[in-house]
Design an enzyme around this catalytic site. Structure first.
Site, PDB file in Angstrom:
ATOM      1  CG  ASP A 187     -34.251  -4.768 -38.746  1.00  0.00           C
ATOM      2  OD1 ASP A 187     -35.229  -5.479 -39.045  1.00  0.00           O
ATOM      3  OD2 ASP A 187     -33.236  -4.665 -39.466  1.00  0.00           O
ATOM      4  CG  PHE A 215     -28.186  -8.527 -42.147  1.00  0.00           C
ATOM      5  CD1 PHE A 215     -27.024  -8.509 -42.908  1.00  0.00           C
ATOM      6  CD2 PHE A 215     -29.403  -8.508 -42.807  1.00  0.00           C
ATOM      7  CE1 PHE A 215     -27.075  -8.466 -44.297  1.00  0.00           C
ATOM      8  CE2 PHE A 215     -29.465  -8.471 -44.197  1.00  0.00           C
ATOM      9  CZ  PHE A 215     -28.304  -8.448 -44.942  1.00  0.00           C
ATOM     10  CE  LYS A 220     -35.478 -11.859 -43.366  1.00  0.00           C
ATOM     11  NZ  LYS A 220     -34.863 -11.975 -44.689  1.00  0.00           N
TER      12      LYS A 220
HETATM   13  C1  LIG Z   1     -33.123  -8.166 -39.509  1.00  0.00           C
HETATM   14  C2  LIG Z   1     -33.133  -7.872 -40.980  1.00  0.00           C
HETATM   15  N1  LIG Z   1     -33.240  -6.611 -41.400  1.00  0.00           N
HETATM   16  C3  LIG Z   1     -33.262  -6.312 -42.698  1.00  0.00           C
HETATM   17  C4  LIG Z   1     -33.151  -7.277 -43.669  1.00  0.00           C
HETATM   18  C5  LIG Z   1     -33.176  -6.897 -45.107  1.00  0.00           C
HETATM   19  O1  LIG Z   1     -34.419  -7.234 -45.664  1.00  0.00           O
HETATM   20  P1  LIG Z   1     -34.605  -7.307 -47.254  1.00  0.00           P
HETATM   21  O2  LIG Z   1     -33.797  -8.454 -47.737  1.00  0.00           O
HETATM   22  O3  LIG Z   1     -36.087  -7.513 -47.434  1.00  0.00           O
HETATM   23  O4  LIG Z   1     -34.160  -5.994 -47.794  1.00  0.00           O
HETATM   24  C6  LIG Z   1     -33.019  -8.614 -43.281  1.00  0.00           C
HETATM   25  C7  LIG Z   1     -32.866  -9.667 -44.300  1.00  0.00           C
HETATM   26  O5  LIG Z   1     -32.387 -10.753 -44.068  1.00  0.00           O
HETATM   27  C8  LIG Z   1     -33.013  -8.928 -41.898  1.00  0.00           C
HETATM   28  O6  LIG Z   1     -32.880 -10.185 -41.478  1.00  0.00           O
END
Ligand SMILES: Cc1ncc(COP(=O)(O)O)c(C=O)c1O
Length: 299
Positions: free
Chosen positions: A124, A39, A153
Protein backbone atom coordinates in the site's frame (compact mmCIF):
# COMPACT_ATOMS: atom_id res chain seq x y z
CA UNK A 1 -3.55 -1.10 -13.79
CA UNK A 2 -7.07 -0.46 -12.52
CA UNK A 3 -8.16 3.11 -11.77
CA UNK A 4 -10.16 3.97 -8.65
CA UNK A 5 -11.14 7.20 -6.91
CA UNK A 6 -9.31 6.88 -3.60
CA UNK A 7 -6.78 4.91 -1.61
CA UNK A 8 -9.44 2.87 0.17
CA UNK A 9 -10.97 1.87 -3.16
CA UNK A 10 -7.60 0.93 -4.62
CA UNK A 11 -7.04 -1.27 -1.55
CA UNK A 12 -10.49 -2.87 -1.88
CA UNK A 13 -9.45 -3.79 -5.41
CA UNK A 14 -6.23 -5.29 -4.07
CA UNK A 15 -8.16 -7.35 -1.48
CA UNK A 16 -10.51 -8.67 -4.16
CA UNK A 17 -7.58 -9.44 -6.46
CA UNK A 18 -5.86 -11.38 -3.65
CA UNK A 19 -9.02 -13.40 -2.94
CA UNK A 20 -9.60 -14.15 -6.62
CA UNK A 21 -5.95 -15.20 -6.89
CA UNK A 22 -6.41 -17.46 -3.84
CA UNK A 23 -9.60 -18.94 -5.32
CA UNK A 24 -7.91 -19.71 -8.63
CA UNK A 25 -4.41 -20.71 -7.59
CA UNK A 26 -4.42 -21.58 -3.88
CA UNK A 27 -7.40 -23.89 -3.26
CA UNK A 28 -9.65 -21.06 -2.14
CA UNK A 29 -7.17 -19.52 0.33
CA UNK A 30 -8.53 -16.11 1.34
CA UNK A 31 -6.66 -14.84 4.41
CA UNK A 32 -4.55 -11.70 4.18
CA UNK A 33 -1.88 -10.87 6.76
CA UNK A 34 -1.73 -7.15 7.67
CA UNK A 35 0.22 -5.24 10.32
CA UNK A 36 -0.38 -3.63 13.68
CA UNK A 37 -0.24 0.16 13.41
CA UNK A 38 -1.06 -0.01 9.70
CA UNK A 39 -3.68 2.07 7.92
CA UNK A 40 -5.44 1.10 4.69
CA UNK A 41 -8.62 3.22 4.52
CA UNK A 42 -12.19 3.65 5.77
CA UNK A 43 -14.29 1.23 3.73
CA UNK A 44 -15.25 -1.94 5.61
CA UNK A 45 -12.63 -4.14 3.94
CA UNK A 46 -9.82 -1.61 4.24
CA UNK A 47 -10.88 -0.78 7.82
CA UNK A 48 -10.65 -4.47 8.69
CA UNK A 49 -7.23 -4.59 7.02
CA UNK A 50 -6.27 -1.70 9.31
CA UNK A 51 -4.99 -3.50 12.42
CA UNK A 52 -5.80 -0.74 14.90
CA UNK A 53 -8.65 -1.40 17.37
CA UNK A 54 -9.60 2.30 17.60
CA UNK A 55 -10.83 2.20 13.98
CA UNK A 56 -12.92 -0.93 14.63
CA UNK A 57 -15.00 0.26 17.57
CA UNK A 58 -18.73 -0.07 16.97
CA UNK A 59 -18.35 -1.47 13.45
CA UNK A 60 -18.47 -5.18 14.18
CA UNK A 61 -18.74 -7.77 12.90
CA UNK A 62 -15.81 -6.90 10.66
CA UNK A 63 -14.91 -8.78 7.49
CA UNK A 64 -13.56 -12.29 7.95
CA UNK A 65 -10.18 -13.23 6.58
CA UNK A 66 -7.63 -10.82 8.06
CA UNK A 67 -4.80 -11.90 10.34
CA UNK A 68 -2.73 -9.27 12.15
CA UNK A 69 1.01 -9.42 12.78
CA UNK A 70 3.40 -7.10 14.61
CA UNK A 71 5.28 -4.72 12.29
CA UNK A 72 8.94 -5.49 11.52
CA UNK A 73 8.82 -9.00 13.06
CA UNK A 74 9.45 -11.61 10.38
CA UNK A 75 9.14 -14.67 12.66
CA UNK A 76 5.66 -13.54 13.69
CA UNK A 77 4.62 -13.34 10.03
CA UNK A 78 6.05 -16.79 9.27
CA UNK A 79 4.07 -18.22 12.23
CA UNK A 80 0.81 -16.80 10.88
CA UNK A 81 1.08 -18.28 7.36
CA UNK A 82 -1.07 -21.36 6.79
CA UNK A 83 -3.08 -23.05 4.03
CA UNK A 84 -5.68 -20.27 4.13
CA UNK A 85 -3.20 -17.45 3.48
CA UNK A 86 -3.30 -15.81 0.04
CA UNK A 87 -1.48 -12.49 0.58
CA UNK A 88 0.56 -10.19 2.79
CA UNK A 89 -0.48 -6.52 2.68
CA UNK A 90 1.72 -3.78 4.12
CA UNK A 91 2.71 -0.12 3.89
CA UNK A 92 6.47 -0.24 3.20
CA UNK A 93 6.73 2.72 5.58
CA UNK A 94 3.81 3.13 7.99
CA UNK A 95 2.34 6.63 7.67
CA UNK A 96 -0.62 7.00 9.98
CA UNK A 97 1.09 4.53 12.32
CA UNK A 98 3.77 7.15 13.04
CA UNK A 99 6.27 7.16 10.14
CA UNK A 100 7.63 3.74 11.09
CA UNK A 101 10.45 2.57 8.82
CA UNK A 102 11.00 -1.21 8.79
CA UNK A 103 14.37 -2.86 8.31
CA UNK A 104 15.43 -3.81 4.80
CA UNK A 105 15.72 -7.42 6.05
CA UNK A 106 12.08 -7.42 7.11
CA UNK A 107 10.72 -6.39 3.71
CA UNK A 108 13.17 -8.69 1.91
CA UNK A 109 12.03 -11.46 4.28
CA UNK A 110 8.37 -10.81 3.39
CA UNK A 111 9.30 -11.13 -0.29
CA UNK A 112 11.01 -14.44 0.46
CA UNK A 113 8.05 -15.77 2.47
CA UNK A 114 5.62 -14.68 -0.25
CA UNK A 115 7.69 -16.48 -2.89
CA UNK A 116 8.05 -19.66 -0.79
CA UNK A 117 4.31 -19.88 -0.05
CA UNK A 118 3.02 -18.43 -3.36
CA UNK A 119 1.40 -15.45 -1.67
CA UNK A 120 0.81 -12.04 -3.20
CA UNK A 121 2.93 -9.31 -1.64
CA UNK A 122 0.80 -6.16 -1.68
CA UNK A 123 2.39 -2.78 -0.95
CA UNK A 124 0.00 0.00 0.00
CA UNK A 125 1.88 3.03 -1.30
CA UNK A 126 -1.11 5.36 -1.07
CA UNK A 127 0.91 7.65 1.22
CA UNK A 128 4.49 6.75 0.30
CA UNK A 129 4.05 6.64 -3.49
CA UNK A 130 4.42 9.24 -6.26
CA UNK A 131 7.62 10.86 -5.00
CA UNK A 132 6.86 11.44 -1.33
CA UNK A 133 9.98 9.57 -0.21
CA UNK A 134 12.33 11.00 -2.86
CA UNK A 135 11.83 7.98 -5.14
CA UNK A 136 8.78 7.28 -7.28
CA UNK A 137 7.88 4.46 -4.88
CA UNK A 138 9.12 3.59 -1.39
CA UNK A 139 9.81 -0.02 -2.42
CA UNK A 140 12.72 1.29 -4.49
CA UNK A 141 14.53 2.31 -1.28
CA UNK A 142 14.41 -1.28 -0.05
CA UNK A 143 15.10 -3.11 -3.31
CA UNK A 144 11.99 -5.25 -2.75
CA UNK A 145 9.41 -5.40 -5.54
CA UNK A 146 5.79 -6.14 -4.61
CA UNK A 147 3.34 -8.14 -6.75
CA UNK A 148 0.58 -5.60 -6.22
CA UNK A 149 0.87 -1.85 -5.57
CA UNK A 150 -1.80 0.67 -4.61
CA UNK A 151 -1.59 4.43 -5.11
CA UNK A 152 -3.77 7.50 -4.45
CA UNK A 153 -3.17 10.80 -2.56
CA UNK A 154 -0.49 12.53 -4.69
CA UNK A 155 -1.32 10.53 -7.83
CA UNK A 156 -3.66 13.16 -9.30
CA UNK A 157 -2.12 16.19 -7.61
CA UNK A 158 -4.98 16.79 -5.18
CA UNK A 159 -7.92 15.53 -7.26
CA UNK A 160 -9.61 12.26 -6.35
CA UNK A 161 -7.83 9.35 -8.00
CA UNK A 162 -6.35 6.01 -7.08
CA UNK A 163 -4.76 3.06 -8.83
CA UNK A 164 -4.16 -0.65 -8.35
CA UNK A 165 -1.16 -2.03 -10.21
CA UNK A 166 -0.06 -5.60 -10.71
CA UNK A 167 1.85 -7.82 -13.09
CA UNK A 168 0.67 -9.32 -16.38
CA UNK A 169 0.75 -12.78 -14.74
CA UNK A 170 -1.43 -11.88 -11.74
CA UNK A 171 -3.83 -9.43 -13.40
CA UNK A 172 -5.98 -12.11 -15.14
CA UNK A 173 -7.17 -13.34 -11.69
CA UNK A 174 -9.52 -10.34 -11.84
CA UNK A 175 -11.36 -10.58 -15.14
CA UNK A 176 -13.25 -7.74 -16.84
CA UNK A 177 -16.61 -7.25 -15.14
CA UNK A 178 -15.50 -8.66 -11.77
CA UNK A 179 -14.48 -5.24 -10.54
CA UNK A 180 -15.40 -1.80 -11.85
CA UNK A 181 -15.96 1.84 -10.96
CA UNK A 182 -18.15 4.43 -12.71
CA UNK A 183 -15.82 7.34 -12.04
CA UNK A 184 -12.50 5.48 -11.75
CA UNK A 185 -10.07 6.87 -14.31
CA UNK A 186 -12.46 9.68 -15.34
CA UNK A 187 -11.11 12.23 -17.80
CA UNK A 188 -10.47 15.04 -15.31
CA UNK A 189 -8.65 12.78 -12.81
CA UNK A 190 -6.66 11.19 -15.65
CA UNK A 191 -5.58 14.62 -17.01
CA UNK A 192 -4.61 15.71 -13.50
CA UNK A 193 -2.68 12.46 -13.02
CA UNK A 194 -0.74 12.89 -16.26
CA UNK A 195 0.01 16.54 -15.41
CA UNK A 196 1.21 15.50 -11.94
CA UNK A 197 3.55 12.81 -13.23
CA UNK A 198 4.91 15.13 -15.94
CA UNK A 199 5.48 17.91 -13.41
CA UNK A 200 7.34 15.60 -11.02
CA UNK A 201 9.55 14.53 -13.93
CA UNK A 202 10.07 17.88 -15.68
CA UNK A 203 10.63 19.89 -12.49
CA UNK A 204 12.96 17.21 -11.09
CA UNK A 205 10.85 16.96 -7.93
CA UNK A 206 12.30 13.61 -6.83
CA UNK A 207 15.75 15.20 -6.61
CA UNK A 208 14.16 18.25 -5.00
CA UNK A 209 12.48 16.07 -2.35
CA UNK A 210 15.86 14.50 -1.53
CA UNK A 211 17.56 17.91 -1.22
CA UNK A 212 14.80 19.25 1.01
CA UNK A 213 14.97 16.05 3.05
CA UNK A 214 18.67 16.67 3.77
CA UNK A 215 17.81 20.19 4.89
CA UNK A 216 15.04 18.89 7.18
CA UNK A 217 17.35 16.24 8.60
CA UNK A 218 20.02 18.78 9.51
CA UNK A 219 17.49 21.13 11.10
CA UNK A 220 15.51 18.46 12.97
CA UNK A 221 18.52 16.56 14.31
CA UNK A 222 19.91 19.84 15.66
CA UNK A 223 16.51 20.50 17.20
CA UNK A 224 16.46 17.03 18.78
CA UNK A 225 19.83 17.72 20.45
CA UNK A 226 18.38 20.93 21.92
CA UNK A 227 14.88 19.79 22.85
CA UNK A 228 14.44 17.02 25.44
CA UNK A 229 10.88 16.07 24.41
CA UNK A 230 12.03 14.80 20.97
CA UNK A 231 12.75 11.09 21.36
CA UNK A 232 13.57 10.31 17.71
CA UNK A 233 13.66 11.92 14.27
CA UNK A 234 12.63 9.59 11.42
CA UNK A 235 12.53 10.59 7.79
CA UNK A 236 12.65 9.17 4.30
CA UNK A 237 12.49 11.94 1.71
CA UNK A 238 9.65 14.23 2.68
CA UNK A 239 7.92 11.70 4.92
CA UNK A 240 8.98 12.96 8.32
CA UNK A 241 8.14 11.93 11.87
CA UNK A 242 9.22 13.41 15.19
CA UNK A 243 8.56 10.91 17.97
CA UNK A 244 7.97 12.82 21.21
CA UNK A 245 8.18 11.74 24.83
CA UNK A 246 4.82 13.51 25.38
CA UNK A 247 1.48 13.63 23.55
CA UNK A 248 1.66 15.74 20.41
CA UNK A 249 -1.68 17.60 20.67
CA UNK A 250 -0.24 20.66 22.49
CA UNK A 251 2.56 20.94 19.89
CA UNK A 252 0.00 20.91 17.05
CA UNK A 253 -1.92 23.63 18.91
CA UNK A 254 1.22 25.73 19.55
CA UNK A 255 2.14 25.49 15.84
CA UNK A 256 -1.40 26.42 14.81
CA UNK A 257 -1.27 29.55 16.98
CA UNK A 258 1.86 30.48 14.99
CA UNK A 259 0.06 29.74 11.70
CA UNK A 260 1.86 26.48 10.90
CA UNK A 261 -0.24 23.38 10.18
CA UNK A 262 1.28 20.09 11.36
CA UNK A 263 -0.30 16.75 12.14
CA UNK A 264 0.03 14.47 15.14
CA UNK A 265 -0.44 10.77 14.58
CA UNK A 266 -0.30 7.77 16.86
CA UNK A 267 -0.59 10.14 19.84
CA UNK A 268 3.10 11.03 20.13
CA UNK A 269 4.38 11.49 16.56
CA UNK A 270 4.43 14.86 14.82
CA UNK A 271 4.13 13.93 11.15
CA UNK A 272 5.22 16.29 8.39
CA UNK A 273 4.32 15.55 4.76
CA UNK A 274 5.29 18.88 3.19
CA UNK A 275 5.01 19.86 -0.48
CA UNK A 276 7.86 18.79 -2.76
CA UNK A 277 7.85 22.33 -4.17
CA UNK A 278 8.90 24.10 -0.94
CA UNK A 279 11.74 26.62 -1.10
CA UNK A 280 14.74 26.26 1.22
CA UNK A 281 13.59 29.45 2.92
CA UNK A 282 10.15 27.96 3.61
CA UNK A 283 11.75 24.88 5.17
CA UNK A 284 13.73 27.15 7.47
CA UNK A 285 10.67 29.23 8.36
CA UNK A 286 8.64 26.10 9.14
CA UNK A 287 11.43 24.55 11.21
CA UNK A 288 11.84 27.84 13.14
CA UNK A 289 8.14 27.82 14.06
CA UNK A 290 8.22 24.12 14.93
CA UNK A 291 11.28 24.68 17.15
CA UNK A 292 9.62 27.61 18.93
CA UNK A 293 6.45 25.55 19.48
CA UNK A 294 8.31 22.49 20.77
CA UNK A 295 10.40 24.62 23.14
CA UNK A 296 7.24 26.33 24.45
CA UNK A 297 5.57 22.95 25.15
CA UNK A 298 8.76 21.50 26.61
CA UNK A 299 9.07 24.48 28.99
C1 LIG B 1 -1.38 4.11 3.59
C2 LIG B 1 -2.79 4.55 3.31
N1 LIG B 1 -3.63 3.72 2.70
C3 LIG B 1 -4.88 4.08 2.42
C4 LIG B 1 -5.38 5.31 2.76
C5 LIG B 1 -6.78 5.67 2.44
O1 LIG B 1 -6.81 6.56 1.35
P1 LIG B 1 -8.12 7.41 1.02
O2 LIG B 1 -8.30 8.38 2.13
O3 LIG B 1 -7.80 8.08 -0.29
O4 LIG B 1 -9.24 6.44 0.89
C6 LIG B 1 -4.54 6.22 3.42
C7 LIG B 1 -5.05 7.54 3.83
O5 LIG B 1 -4.55 8.21 4.70
C8 LIG B 1 -3.20 5.83 3.70
O6 LIG B 1 -2.37 6.66 4.33
Amino acid sequence: MFFANSGAEANEGAIKLARKYGALHKNGAYEIITFEGGFHGRTLGSTTATAQPKYHEGLGPLMAGFVYAPFDDLDAVAERIDDETCAIMIEPIQGEGGVRIPSREFLAGLRRLADEHELLLIFDEVQTGCGRTGQWFAYQHFGVTPDVLTLAKALCGGLAGGALLTTREIAPSLRPGMHASTFGGNAIAACAGIATLETIEQDHLLERARELSDQFRTRLEALQAACPIIREVRLVGLMIGLELTVTGGPVVEACLQRRLLVNCTHNTVIRLLPAMTLTAQQVDEGCDILAESLHSVSA
